[in-house]
Design a protein around this motif. Structure first.
Motif, PDB file in Angstrom:
ATOM      1  N   LYS A   1     -24.412   9.850-119.421  1.00 35.28           N
ATOM      2  CA  LYS A   1     -22.946   9.887-119.403  1.00 35.28           C
ATOM      3  C   LYS A   1     -22.421  11.314-119.328  1.00 35.28           C
ATOM      4  CE  LYS A   1     -18.553   9.397-120.460  1.00 35.28           C
ATOM      5  NZ  LYS A   1     -17.545   9.068-119.427  1.00 35.28           N
ATOM      6  N   GLU A   2     -23.020  12.204-120.078  1.00 34.07           N
ATOM      7  CA  GLU A   2     -22.555  13.596-120.124  1.00 34.07           C
ATOM      8  C   GLU A   2     -22.692  14.308-118.785  1.00 34.07           C
ATOM      9  OE1 GLU A   2     -23.377  14.909-124.777  1.00 34.07           O
ATOM     10  OE2 GLU A   2     -24.894  15.288-123.230  1.00 34.07           O
ATOM     11  N   ASN A   3     -23.640  13.885-117.983  1.00 35.12           N
ATOM     12  CA  ASN A   3     -23.980  14.638-116.786  1.00 35.12           C
ATOM     13  C   ASN A   3     -23.655  13.960-115.462  1.00 35.12           C
ATOM     14  OD1 ASN A   3     -25.444  17.145-117.822  1.00 35.12           O
ATOM     15  ND2 ASN A   3     -26.368  15.503-119.001  1.00 35.12           N
ATOM     16  N   ILE A   4     -23.198  12.723-115.506  1.00 30.32           N
ATOM     17  CA  ILE A   4     -22.852  12.010-114.277  1.00 30.32           C
ATOM     18  C   ILE A   4     -21.328  11.963-114.148  1.00 30.32           C
ATOM     19  CG2 ILE A   4     -22.992   9.843-113.006  1.00 30.32           C
ATOM     20  CD1 ILE A   4     -25.645  11.325-113.233  1.00 30.32           C
ATOM     21  N   PRO A   5     -20.775  12.623-113.146  1.00 31.72           N
ATOM     22  CA  PRO A   5     -19.316  12.645-113.008  1.00 31.72           C
ATOM     23  C   PRO A   5     -18.761  11.318-112.490  1.00 31.72           C
ATOM     24  CG  PRO A   5     -20.338  13.792-111.165  1.00 31.72           C
ATOM     25  CD  PRO A   5     -21.451  13.431-112.119  1.00 31.72           C
ATOM     26  N   HIS A   6     -17.562  10.999-112.980  1.00 31.91           N
ATOM     27  CA  HIS A   6     -16.796   9.858-112.453  1.00 31.91           C
ATOM     28  C   HIS A   6     -17.477   8.509-112.700  1.00 31.91           C
ATOM     29  CE1 HIS A   6     -14.720  13.162-110.526  1.00 31.91           C
ATOM     30  NE2 HIS A   6     -15.817  13.482-109.875  1.00 31.91           N
ATOM     31  N   LEU A   7     -18.196   8.390-113.807  1.00 37.95           N
ATOM     32  CA  LEU A   7     -18.914   7.158-114.115  1.00 37.95           C
ATOM     33  C   LEU A   7     -17.945   6.144-114.743  1.00 37.95           C
ATOM     34  CD1 LEU A   7     -21.640   5.666-114.243  1.00 37.95           C
ATOM     35  CD2 LEU A   7     -22.011   6.735-116.494  1.00 37.95           C
ATOM     36  N   LEU A   8     -17.698   5.043-114.043  1.00 39.41           N
ATOM     37  CA  LEU A   8     -16.716   4.063-114.491  1.00 39.41           C
ATOM     38  C   LEU A   8     -17.298   3.009-115.428  1.00 39.41           C
ATOM     39  CD1 LEU A   8     -14.848   3.398-111.108  1.00 39.41           C
ATOM     40  CD2 LEU A   8     -14.147   4.911-112.984  1.00 39.41           C
ATOM     41  N   GLU A   9     -18.541   2.587-115.173  1.00 40.66           N
ATOM     42  CA  GLU A   9     -19.079   1.432-115.901  1.00 40.66           C
ATOM     43  C   GLU A   9     -20.595   1.464-115.906  1.00 40.66           C
ATOM     44  OE1 GLU A   9     -17.503  -2.583-114.781  1.00 40.66           O
ATOM     45  OE2 GLU A   9     -19.586  -2.932-114.189  1.00 40.66           O
ATOM     46  N   VAL A  10     -21.171   1.058-117.027  1.00 35.51           N
ATOM     47  CA  VAL A  10     -22.615   0.815-117.083  1.00 35.51           C
ATOM     48  C   VAL A  10     -22.835  -0.638-117.481  1.00 35.51           C
ATOM     49  CG1 VAL A  10     -23.296   3.183-117.589  1.00 35.51           C
ATOM     50  CG2 VAL A  10     -22.750   1.637-119.480  1.00 35.51           C
ATOM     51  N   SER A  11     -23.854  -1.242-116.916  1.00 33.37           N
ATOM     52  CA  SER A  11     -24.234  -2.612-117.244  1.00 33.37           C
ATOM     53  C   SER A  11     -25.588  -2.562-117.935  1.00 33.37           C
ATOM     54  CB  SER A  11     -24.310  -3.454-115.963  1.00 33.37           C
ATOM     55  OG  SER A  11     -24.794  -4.744-116.250  1.00 33.37           O
ATOM     56  N   ILE A  12     -25.645  -3.038-119.181  1.00 31.23           N
ATOM     57  CA  ILE A  12     -26.869  -2.935-119.975  1.00 31.23           C
ATOM     58  C   ILE A  12     -27.152  -4.279-120.625  1.00 31.23           C
ATOM     59  CG2 ILE A  12     -28.052  -1.710-121.839  1.00 31.23           C
ATOM     60  CD1 ILE A  12     -26.155   0.621-121.384  1.00 31.23           C
ATOM     61  N   GLY A  13     -28.381  -4.755-120.478  1.00 30.14           N
ATOM     62  CA  GLY A  13     -28.736  -6.047-121.040  1.00 30.14           C
ATOM     63  C   GLY A  13     -30.027  -6.022-121.837  1.00 30.14           C
ATOM     64  N   HIS A  14     -31.155  -5.852-121.160  1.00 28.84           N
ATOM     65  CA  HIS A  14     -32.461  -5.985-121.808  1.00 28.84           C
ATOM     66  C   HIS A  14     -32.604  -5.058-123.007  1.00 28.84           C
ATOM     67  CE1 HIS A  14     -36.742  -6.938-122.081  1.00 28.84           C
ATOM     68  NE2 HIS A  14     -36.955  -5.644-122.209  1.00 28.84           N
ATOM     69  N   ALA A  15     -32.337  -3.765-122.800  1.00 30.21           N
ATOM     70  CA  ALA A  15     -32.504  -2.809-123.892  1.00 30.21           C
ATOM     71  C   ALA A  15     -31.533  -3.101-125.025  1.00 30.21           C
ATOM     72  CB  ALA A  15     -32.300  -1.383-123.378  1.00 30.21           C
ATOM     73  N   LEU A  16     -30.297  -3.419-124.682  1.00 33.37           N
ATOM     74  CA  LEU A  16     -29.277  -3.659-125.710  1.00 33.37           C
ATOM     75  C   LEU A  16     -29.649  -4.847-126.586  1.00 33.37           C
ATOM     76  CD1 LEU A  16     -25.446  -3.465-125.157  1.00 33.37           C
ATOM     77  CD2 LEU A  16     -26.426  -5.370-126.429  1.00 33.37           C
ATOM     78  N   ILE A  17     -30.148  -5.915-125.991  1.00 33.79           N
ATOM     79  CA  ILE A  17     -30.530  -7.090-126.768  1.00 33.79           C
ATOM     80  C   ILE A  17     -31.768  -6.778-127.620  1.00 33.79           C
ATOM     81  CG2 ILE A  17     -31.257  -9.488-126.661  1.00 33.79           C
ATOM     82  CD1 ILE A  17     -28.290  -8.912-125.913  1.00 33.79           C
ATOM     83  N   CYS A  18     -32.725  -6.044-127.054  1.00 27.98           N
ATOM     84  CA  CYS A  18     -33.913  -5.666-127.826  1.00 27.98           C
ATOM     85  C   CYS A  18     -33.535  -4.801-129.021  1.00 27.98           C
ATOM     86  CB  CYS A  18     -34.906  -4.922-126.935  1.00 27.98           C
ATOM     87  SG  CYS A  18     -35.714  -5.944-125.686  1.00 27.98           S
ATOM     88  N   GLU A  19     -32.657  -3.839-128.804  1.00 27.31           N
ATOM     89  CA  GLU A  19     -32.205  -2.965-129.896  1.00 27.31           C
ATOM     90  C   GLU A  19     -31.448  -3.757-130.950  1.00 27.31           C
ATOM     91  OE1 GLU A  19     -31.765   0.896-126.903  1.00 27.31           O
ATOM     92  OE2 GLU A  19     -30.117  -0.537-127.181  1.00 27.31           O
ATOM     93  N   SER A  20     -30.742  -4.797-130.515  1.00 28.39           N
ATOM     94  CA  SER A  20     -29.962  -5.611-131.438  1.00 28.39           C
ATOM     95  C   SER A  20     -30.836  -6.435-132.375  1.00 28.39           C
ATOM     96  CB  SER A  20     -29.030  -6.541-130.651  1.00 28.39           C
ATOM     97  OG  SER A  20     -28.092  -5.805-129.896  1.00 28.39           O
ATOM     98  N   VAL A  21     -32.077  -6.709-131.971  1.00 30.40           N
ATOM     99  CA  VAL A  21     -32.996  -7.441-132.843  1.00 30.40           C
ATOM    100  C   VAL A  21     -33.216  -6.664-134.141  1.00 30.40           C
ATOM    101  CG1 VAL A  21     -35.379  -8.248-133.068  1.00 30.40           C
ATOM    102  CG2 VAL A  21     -34.134  -8.639-130.944  1.00 30.40           C
TER     103      VAL A  21
END
Length: 251
Positions: free
Chosen positions: A215-235
């Protein structure tokens, strides 16, 4: 740890939206054949926890998200609803029926475990242009899944798409090895997207460890889509907690 492209964070200070891919919740549900976890309630909760979008990626074999799930979610999602997939006729019909906020075109094979490449937007320019025109006529925002290659980003712009989504697996692998130069192609692709007046999304293998640097280094980033990692971390950490951890890193 050197920040190689810190200038980018100064050019785009607004918060990047988090769209949570709920495919893995559907996988868990399908494993027992019942309705636990309840996908509809999960989508409502994820939005209540602060996520700004819900993403699903139905595949022809419906091994996780079912086509009926897309229909059921249509009137439930109150943030942005993003449907990803390979634009085969069945998928196109589903998107036109549901009319989500955004459709993301992904060139995955029917038997692919997960997406593993972006479109060759030059080779498939005619096909992509035709499909995108159909969706845009119905007021559906379009995005094309592409590798971090300015040449492919330029090709995407010629199709009439609204956005591109950068395929970030290569970045995630390089970051995990401590190779920070791996972000350079993504910075260049992001700059090209902006020059082409394309909105910029990103996704695949982004997680709590690597999202802040991206996020810090990519300009004009509107949206990220995250699934697998987010659900694993949520466990380990809990779904509400993890969503807020992502939102903090995306500010």
């Amino acid at each position: 740890m050197p920040i190689l492209y810190f200038w980018a964070s100064k050019t785009k200070t607004s918060m990047t939206k988090l769209s949570v891919n709920i495919n893995k919740l559907a996988t868990l549900r399908n494993a027992r054949g019942g309705n636990m976890p309840d996908l509809i309630q999960s989508a409502k909760d994820i939005e209540a926890f602060g996520a700004q979008g819900i993403t699903i990626h139905p595949r022809p074999d419906e091994r996780h998200i079912r086509y009926q799930d897309a229909r059921d979610l249509k009137d439930v999602v109150t943030t942005e609803f993003n449907i990803e997939g390979n634009p085969i006729p069945k998928f196109i019909d589903l998107v036109l029926e549901v009319k989500p906020t955004q459709v993301t075109l992904v060139p995955d094979a029917e038997d692919a475990i997960t997406s593993n490449a972006g479109w060759d937007t030059r080779k498939h320019s005619g096909f992509l242009s035709e499909v995108i025109a159909v969706f845009k006529e119905q007021g559906i925002r379009t995005s094309i899944f592409v590798d971090a290659d300015p040449y492919m980003v330029e090709g995407a712009a010629k199709t009439g798409t609204d956005r591109v989504e950068l395929y970030t697996e290569a970045y995630a692998k390089s970051f995990a090895k401590g190779y920070l130069q791996g972000i350079k192609p993504f910075v260049e692709a992001a700059k090209t997207a902006h020059e082409m007046q394309l909105g910029l999304n990103a996704g695949h293998d982004l997680n709590l460890e690597n999202i802040k640097y991206f996020k810090e280094n990519i300009p004009h980033l509107l949206e990220v889509s995250i699934g697998h990692a987010l659900i694993c971390e949520s466990v380990y950490l809990g779904l509400e907690n993890v969503i807020n951890m992502y939102l903090h890193r995306l500010k």
